[in-house]
Scaffold this motif. Structure first.
Motif, PDB file in Angstrom:
ATOM      1  N   GLU A   1       5.964   0.831   6.740  1.00  0.00           N
ATOM      2  CA  GLU A   1       5.048   1.961   6.774  1.00  0.00           C
ATOM      3  C   GLU A   1       5.423   3.119   5.875  1.00  0.00           C
ATOM      4  N   GLN A   2       6.624   3.170   5.365  1.00  0.00           N
ATOM      5  CA  GLN A   2       7.026   4.355   4.617  1.00  0.00           C
ATOM      6  C   GLN A   2       7.468   4.000   3.205  1.00  0.00           C
ATOM      7  N   PRO A   3       6.629   4.305   2.199  1.00  0.00           N
ATOM      8  CA  PRO A   3       7.051   4.052   0.820  1.00  0.00           C
ATOM      9  C   PRO A   3       8.133   5.044   0.404  1.00  0.00           C
ATOM     10  N   SER A   4       8.927   4.663  -0.584  1.00  0.00           N
ATOM     11  CA  SER A   4       9.992   5.566  -1.031  1.00  0.00           C
ATOM     12  C   SER A   4       9.427   6.616  -1.977  1.00  0.00           C
ATOM     13  N   GLY A   5      10.063   7.762  -1.998  1.00  0.00           N
ATOM     14  CA  GLY A   5       9.621   8.875  -2.821  1.00  0.00           C
ATOM     15  C   GLY A   5      10.489   9.026  -4.055  1.00  0.00           C
ATOM     16  N   GLU A   6      10.487  10.253  -4.594  1.00  0.00           N
ATOM     17  CA  GLU A   6      11.247  10.591  -5.801  1.00  0.00           C
ATOM     18  C   GLU A   6      10.827   9.659  -6.929  1.00  0.00           C
ATOM     19  N   TYR A   7      11.794   8.935  -7.493  1.00  0.00           N
ATOM     20  CA  TYR A   7      11.492   7.983  -8.574  1.00  0.00           C
ATOM     21  C   TYR A   7      11.831   6.551  -8.164  1.00  0.00           C
ATOM     22  N   HIS A   8      11.952   6.283  -6.859  1.00  0.00           N
ATOM     23  CA  HIS A   8      12.261   4.942  -6.370  1.00  0.00           C
ATOM     24  C   HIS A   8      11.025   4.052  -6.449  1.00  0.00           C
ATOM     25  N   GLU A   9      11.238   2.743  -6.504  1.00  0.00           N
ATOM     26  CA  GLU A   9      10.147   1.808  -6.798  1.00  0.00           C
ATOM     27  C   GLU A   9       9.315   1.358  -5.603  1.00  0.00           C
ATOM     28  N   LYS A  10       9.874   1.302  -4.429  1.00  0.00           N
ATOM     29  CA  LYS A  10       9.230   0.641  -3.286  1.00  0.00           C
ATOM     30  C   LYS A  10       7.880   1.248  -2.908  1.00  0.00           C
ATOM     31  N   ILE A  11       6.870   0.365  -2.809  1.00  0.00           N
ATOM     32  CA  ILE A  11       5.583   0.751  -2.245  1.00  0.00           C
ATOM     33  C   ILE A  11       5.566   0.301  -0.783  1.00  0.00           C
ATOM     34  N   PHE A  12       5.696  -1.014  -0.561  1.00  0.00           N
ATOM     35  CA  PHE A  12       5.779  -1.573   0.784  1.00  0.00           C
ATOM     36  C   PHE A  12       6.346  -2.976   0.704  1.00  0.00           C
ATOM     37  N   HIS A  13       6.801  -3.486   1.852  1.00  0.00           N
ATOM     38  CA  HIS A  13       7.300  -4.847   1.968  1.00  0.00           C
ATOM     39  C   HIS A  13       6.549  -5.538   3.104  1.00  0.00           C
ATOM     40  N   VAL A  14       6.256  -6.820   2.932  1.00  0.00           N
ATOM     41  CA  VAL A  14       5.736  -7.646   4.013  1.00  0.00           C
ATOM     42  C   VAL A  14       6.929  -8.421   4.534  1.00  0.00           C
ATOM     43  N   TYR A  15       7.174  -8.319   5.841  1.00  0.00           N
ATOM     44  CA  TYR A  15       8.388  -8.909   6.412  1.00  0.00           C
ATOM     45  C   TYR A  15       8.082  -9.651   7.707  1.00  0.00           C
ATOM     46  N   ASN A  16       9.049 -10.484   8.145  1.00  0.00           N
ATOM     47  CA  ASN A  16       8.965 -11.188   9.409  1.00  0.00           C
ATOM     48  C   ASN A  16       9.550 -10.268  10.470  1.00  0.00           C
ATOM     49  N   ASN A  17       8.766  -9.916  11.459  1.00  0.00           N
ATOM     50  CA  ASN A  17       9.186  -8.951  12.466  1.00  0.00           C
ATOM     51  C   ASN A  17      10.317  -9.475  13.353  1.00  0.00           C
ATOM     52  N   GLU A  18      10.420 -10.784  13.544  1.00  0.00           N
ATOM     53  CA  GLU A  18      11.500 -11.347  14.369  1.00  0.00           C
ATOM     54  C   GLU A  18      12.836 -11.324  13.641  1.00  0.00           C
ATOM     55  N   THR A  19      12.839 -11.795  12.396  1.00  0.00           N
ATOM     56  CA  THR A  19      14.096 -11.906  11.646  1.00  0.00           C
ATOM     57  C   THR A  19      14.418 -10.650  10.842  1.00  0.00           C
ATOM     58  N   ARG A  20      13.439  -9.762  10.682  1.00  0.00           N
ATOM     59  CA  ARG A  20      13.575  -8.542   9.865  1.00  0.00           C
ATOM     60  C   ARG A  20      13.848  -8.855   8.396  1.00  0.00           C
ATOM     61  N   LYS A  21      13.474 -10.031   7.943  1.00  0.00           N
ATOM     62  CA  LYS A  21      13.652 -10.432   6.541  1.00  0.00           C
ATOM     63  C   LYS A  21      12.349 -10.221   5.780  1.00  0.00           C
ATOM     64  N   ASP A  22      12.472  -9.640   4.593  1.00  0.00           N
ATOM     65  CA  ASP A  22      11.306  -9.431   3.739  1.00  0.00           C
ATOM     66  C   ASP A  22      10.854 -10.755   3.132  1.00  0.00           C
ATOM     67  N   LEU A  23       9.549 -10.960   3.079  1.00  0.00           N
ATOM     68  CA  LEU A  23       8.986 -12.131   2.399  1.00  0.00           C
ATOM     69  C   LEU A  23       8.555 -11.761   0.988  1.00  0.00           C
ATOM     70  N   ILE A  24       7.990 -10.564   0.855  1.00  0.00           N
ATOM     71  CA  ILE A  24       7.480 -10.123  -0.433  1.00  0.00           C
ATOM     72  C   ILE A  24       7.640  -8.602  -0.516  1.00  0.00           C
ATOM     73  N   ARG A  25       8.075  -8.131  -1.682  1.00  0.00           N
ATOM     74  CA  ARG A  25       8.306  -6.696  -1.891  1.00  0.00           C
ATOM     75  C   ARG A  25       7.441  -6.214  -3.040  1.00  0.00           C
ATOM     76  N   PHE A  26       6.635  -5.204  -2.790  1.00  0.00           N
ATOM     77  CA  PHE A  26       5.767  -4.634  -3.819  1.00  0.00           C
ATOM     78  C   PHE A  26       6.372  -3.329  -4.322  1.00  0.00           C
ATOM     79  N   HIS A  27       6.519  -3.231  -5.643  1.00  0.00           N
ATOM     80  CA  HIS A  27       7.137  -2.071  -6.262  1.00  0.00           C
ATOM     81  C   HIS A  27       6.290  -1.552  -7.418  1.00  0.00           C
ATOM     82  N   VAL A  28       6.532  -0.299  -7.783  1.00  0.00           N
ATOM     83  CA  VAL A  28       5.937   0.287  -8.985  1.00  0.00           C
ATOM     84  C   VAL A  28       7.036   1.063  -9.689  1.00  0.00           C
TER      85      VAL A  28
END
Length: 191
Positions: A120-147
């Motif tokens: 729910e929270q994209p990174s600010g400043e000059y960091h790349e992260k927009i959002f990640h889609v992850y598995n809620n049980e394992t807390r592992k990211d499946l796909i990471r969207f960046h700019v």
């Protein structure tokens, strides 16, 4: 670690390095996430908050994640960048984000689909992260969207949209497209 102690260390390092490592530097974000993983996963105030999407139908899940993804992208853009790039983002980049999300959900096992969520929270400043889609049980990211903000000589600044997959350990950039900003330096994200 106590919050006042963490802040004291951050301020001391900022002073000792003459501002080279500022209190909002990426190193602190990574250090605090590594030392206190529970806080980084479950804190509502300072860390990532996750929106759990547990729907039975795959199409409903795709739609829910797509709506949340669009919302997170515009939160990341902020009030200064969003209105400028909105049309090109909606017409070119976002349909490609939808395709990548749909392909990832389709490739995920049926039993794991109900456990997918989006950060729910994209990174600010000059960091790349927009959002990640992850598995809620394992807390592992499946796909990471960046700019990323790229400066091309004689042309100006571009926003480079891309994503990373867990399949290749997030090493390869899968391009979604670029949006031209201008020759002037763009503002920080979330501003």
């Amino acid at each position: 670690m106590k919050k006042w102690f963490q802040k004291s260390i951050i301020i001391t390092v900022a002073l000792l390095t003459f501002g080279l490592i500022s209190p909002d530097h990426l190193i602190w974000e990574q250090l605090l996430d590594q030392k206190n993983p529970e806080k980084s996963l479950f804190s509502d105030t300072e860390s990532l908050r996750h929106e759990q999407v547990s729907l039975s139908k795959e199409e409903d899940l795709k739609n829910s994640i797509t709506v949340a993804a669009r919302e997170q992208a515009y939160i990341k853009f902020g009030e200064r960048i969003g209105p400028v790039i909105q049309n090109e983002f909606d017409e070119v980049i976002f349909p490609r984000i939808q395709e990548a999300i749909n392909a990832t959900i389709s490739n995920t096992g049926q039993e794991k689909v109900a456990n997918l969520a989006i950060t729910e929270q994209p990174s600010g400043e000059y960091h790349e992260k927009i959002f990640h889609v992850y598995n809620n049980e394992t807390r592992k990211d499946l796909i990471r969207f960046h700019v990323r903000t790229d400066k091309k000589p004689q042309e100006g600044y571009y926003f480079n949209f891309h994503y990373h997959l867990a399949e290749d350990n997030y090493t390869k950039h899968y391009a979604l497209g670029e949006i031209y900003w201008s020759k002037n330096t763009p503002p920080k994200w979330l501003s």
